[in-house]
Scaffold this motif. Sequence first.
Motif, PDB file in Angstrom:
ATOM      1  N   ASP A  91       4.800  15.553   8.500  1.00 56.07           N
ATOM      2  CA  ASP A  91       4.266  13.887   8.619  1.00 56.07           C
ATOM      3  C   ASP A  91       2.861  14.204   8.473  1.00 56.07           C
ATOM      4  O   ASP A  91       2.161  14.547   9.601  1.00 56.07           O
ATOM      5  CB  ASP A  91       4.664  13.642   9.992  1.00 56.07           C
ATOM      6  CG  ASP A  91       4.139  12.312  10.447  1.00 56.07           C
ATOM      7  OD1 ASP A  91       3.686  11.624   9.638  1.00 56.07           O
ATOM      8  OD2 ASP A  91       4.151  11.704  11.489  1.00 56.07           O
ATOM      9  N   ILE A  92       2.227  13.838   7.229  1.00 54.33           N
ATOM     10  CA  ILE A  92       0.918  14.050   6.917  1.00 54.33           C
ATOM     11  C   ILE A  92       0.504  12.764   6.058  1.00 54.33           C
ATOM     12  O   ILE A  92       1.080  12.153   5.423  1.00 54.33           O
ATOM     13  CB  ILE A  92       0.591  15.446   6.274  1.00 54.33           C
ATOM     14  CG1 ILE A  92       1.353  15.556   4.940  1.00 54.33           C
ATOM     15  CG2 ILE A  92       0.742  16.459   7.332  1.00 54.33           C
ATOM     16  CD1 ILE A  92       1.013  16.686   4.304  1.00 54.33           C
ATOM     17  N   ASP A  93      -0.846  12.621   5.904  1.00 55.17           N
ATOM     18  CA  ASP A  93      -1.591  11.967   4.971  1.00 55.17           C
ATOM     19  C   ASP A  93      -1.522  12.538   3.588  1.00 55.17           C
ATOM     20  O   ASP A  93      -2.441  13.390   3.498  1.00 55.17           O
ATOM     21  CB  ASP A  93      -2.877  11.384   5.574  1.00 55.17           C
ATOM     22  CG  ASP A  93      -3.629  10.342   4.657  1.00 55.17           C
ATOM     23  OD1 ASP A  93      -2.961   9.957   3.593  1.00 55.17           O
ATOM     24  OD2 ASP A  93      -4.750  10.064   4.720  1.00 55.17           O
ATOM     25  N   ARG A  94      -0.738  12.094   2.696  1.00 56.07           N
ATOM     26  CA  ARG A  94      -0.545  12.749   1.387  1.00 56.07           C
ATOM     27  C   ARG A  94      -1.750  12.298   0.360  1.00 56.07           C
ATOM     28  O   ARG A  94      -1.855  12.799  -0.685  1.00 56.07           O
ATOM     29  CB  ARG A  94       0.670  12.836   0.812  1.00 56.07           C
ATOM     30  CG  ARG A  94       1.712  13.436   1.639  1.00 56.07           C
ATOM     31  CD  ARG A  94       2.947  13.336   1.108  1.00 56.07           C
ATOM     32  NE  ARG A  94       3.989  14.284   1.831  1.00 56.07           N
ATOM     33  CZ  ARG A  94       4.623  13.979   3.051  1.00 56.07           C
ATOM     34  NH1 ARG A  94       4.076  12.831   3.575  1.00 56.07           N
ATOM     35  NH2 ARG A  94       5.328  14.840   3.535  1.00 56.07           N
ATOM     36  N   SER A  95      -2.657  11.449   0.836  1.00 60.78           N
ATOM     37  CA  SER A  95      -3.643  11.115  -0.089  1.00 60.78           C
ATOM     38  C   SER A  95      -4.914  11.898  -0.070  1.00 60.78           C
ATOM     39  O   SER A  95      -5.833  11.697  -0.927  1.00 60.78           O
ATOM     40  CB  SER A  95      -4.119   9.664   0.207  1.00 60.78           C
ATOM     41  OG  SER A  95      -4.868   9.623   1.740  1.00 60.78           O
ATOM     42  N   ARG A  96      -4.759  13.003   0.590  1.00 57.16           N
ATOM     43  CA  ARG A  96      -5.923  13.842   0.618  1.00 57.16           C
ATOM     44  C   ARG A  96      -5.354  15.347   1.024  1.00 57.16           C
ATOM     45  O   ARG A  96      -4.346  15.650   1.493  1.00 57.16           O
ATOM     46  CB  ARG A  96      -6.977  13.786   1.837  1.00 57.16           C
ATOM     47  CG  ARG A  96      -6.266  13.458   3.181  1.00 57.16           C
ATOM     48  CD  ARG A  96      -7.375  13.431   4.323  1.00 57.16           C
ATOM     49  NE  ARG A  96      -6.749  13.072   5.563  1.00 57.16           N
ATOM     50  CZ  ARG A  96      -5.791  14.126   6.089  1.00 57.16           C
ATOM     51  NH1 ARG A  96      -5.653  15.252   5.725  1.00 57.16           N
ATOM     52  NH2 ARG A  96      -5.401  13.632   7.560  1.00 57.16           N
ATOM     53  N   PRO A  97      -6.114  16.443   0.639  1.00 62.04           N
ATOM     54  CA  PRO A  97      -5.868  17.559   0.990  1.00 62.04           C
ATOM     55  C   PRO A  97      -5.334  17.745   2.324  1.00 62.04           C
ATOM     56  O   PRO A  97      -5.852  17.367   3.468  1.00 62.04           O
ATOM     57  CB  PRO A  97      -6.961  18.705   0.544  1.00 62.04           C
ATOM     58  CG  PRO A  97      -7.851  17.672  -0.483  1.00 62.04           C
ATOM     59  CD  PRO A  97      -7.306  16.411   0.101  1.00 62.04           C
ATOM     60  N   ILE A  98      -4.292  18.855   2.595  1.00 62.66           N
ATOM     61  CA  ILE A  98      -3.666  18.914   3.894  1.00 62.66           C
ATOM     62  C   ILE A  98      -4.792  19.948   4.965  1.00 62.66           C
ATOM     63  O   ILE A  98      -5.543  20.453   4.296  1.00 62.66           O
ATOM     64  CB  ILE A  98      -2.455  19.568   3.857  1.00 62.66           C
ATOM     65  CG1 ILE A  98      -2.025  19.973   5.501  1.00 62.66           C
ATOM     66  CG2 ILE A  98      -2.645  21.173   3.173  1.00 62.66           C
ATOM     67  CD1 ILE A  98      -0.417  20.328   5.216  1.00 62.66           C
ATOM     68  N   ARG A  99      -4.785  19.652   6.095  1.00 68.70           N
ATOM     69  CA  ARG A  99      -5.899  20.320   6.889  1.00 68.70           C
ATOM     70  C   ARG A  99      -5.056  21.395   7.782  1.00 68.70           C
ATOM     71  O   ARG A  99      -3.926  21.157   8.007  1.00 68.70           O
ATOM     72  CB  ARG A  99      -6.520  19.385   7.882  1.00 68.70           C
ATOM     73  CG  ARG A  99      -7.345  18.230   7.089  1.00 68.70           C
ATOM     74  CD  ARG A  99      -8.187  17.659   8.338  1.00 68.70           C
ATOM     75  NE  ARG A  99      -7.303  17.131   9.307  1.00 68.70           N
ATOM     76  CZ  ARG A  99      -6.917  15.701   9.803  1.00 68.70           C
ATOM     77  NH1 ARG A  99      -7.395  14.752   8.997  1.00 68.70           N
ATOM     78  NH2 ARG A  99      -6.237  15.314  10.762  1.00 68.70           N
TER      79      ARG A  99
END
Length: 386
Positions: A91-99
Amino acid sequence: MNPSDSRRDFLKKSAFVGTGLTLAAGTSISAFAEASRSKNKLPAWKGFNLLDFFSHDPNAGRPTKPEYVQWIADWGFDFARIPISYPSYLDIDRSRPIRPDEVLNFDESRLEKVDDLVERCIDHGLHVSLNLHRAPGFCINAGFVEPYNLWKDQEAQDAFCAHWEMWANRYKGISKKKLSFDLVNEPYQREDPNDQHSPGGPVDILDYRRVAEAALDTIRSVKKSRLVIADGNGGGGTALPEFADLDLAQSCRGYHPFPISHYKAGWVYKDPSSVPPVDWPLNQGERMLDIDEIRRYYAPWKALVDQGVGVHCGECGCYNETPHDVFLSWFGDVLTVLKENGIGFGIWEFSGAFGVLNSGRKDVEYEDWYGEKLDRKFLELLRAQM
């Protein structure tokens, strides 16, 4: 039955039925019996990679239709490798690289979709090999940014082990006859991880061993009998005699020689149109590559089998730009050599550019198979190895 009820029943069996005997018996059990009669400690499973979770974007996967699994089983195959990009079930924001703080944000609803495919395959008698194709800190493919380096950073290794601990607990009740874990796809080091054409080579063997051993220990702490597989180094093709003392099976590749298997592949060649024509045997100037060259290529893997290490070919096949007659002639020799050594195989995909269905080849007279385009000659070449 409600699908969510079915998933709960499946996970309940996975959590509490240690022997896995409530799951369908299928052909994998007979495959294990066959392995016990050969040198290879692994059964010669034969089947396909299923690419439902290959993309980091769960909406961009290649769903396996229910009838596909049925056809795989009906045609006599007994193996499904499921390569997974780990962000696909987060469950992440896929519009930017994963942190780094996001790599363990497991999304139960997405994990349940993996459960569904695993359950379907097992119910049809297929052995399932669950593989992290993209793992925290590494993927052989480029085009995205990882927050750290699996081979060098302890934080990445800890996250890698946490993912395998999650999968080990989730499926701890399933027998090794039904399920294995393939740690990480095709270890490789590029000079520029974000450039697919950047040069590279094998991972430092001590780095790879440290990562593999940590994950193995994590998995075995949950289920001691789980079958665990390490891919060959240098992109999967280099055998690992340095791992022979570990309780790890190994996975080779069936893409040699690469100019045949990946002819004009856009992710391999910057200018596919400039690639010279190929034939089999393949003339390489002073050398003619033929079936004896393939035997030489697999000699290190045969040596592992002779040492008592289980070996399976997790990926193999041919891109759809290779002329069909060249492909079949070459791949028939690959299959012959694998069979000589008791090594099974997983074609890279079932439906798609490498598959028996819908490959998009321009020089094949396809058979209409319930609305799908079937490469009957390729299918029969594979079935001849049963």
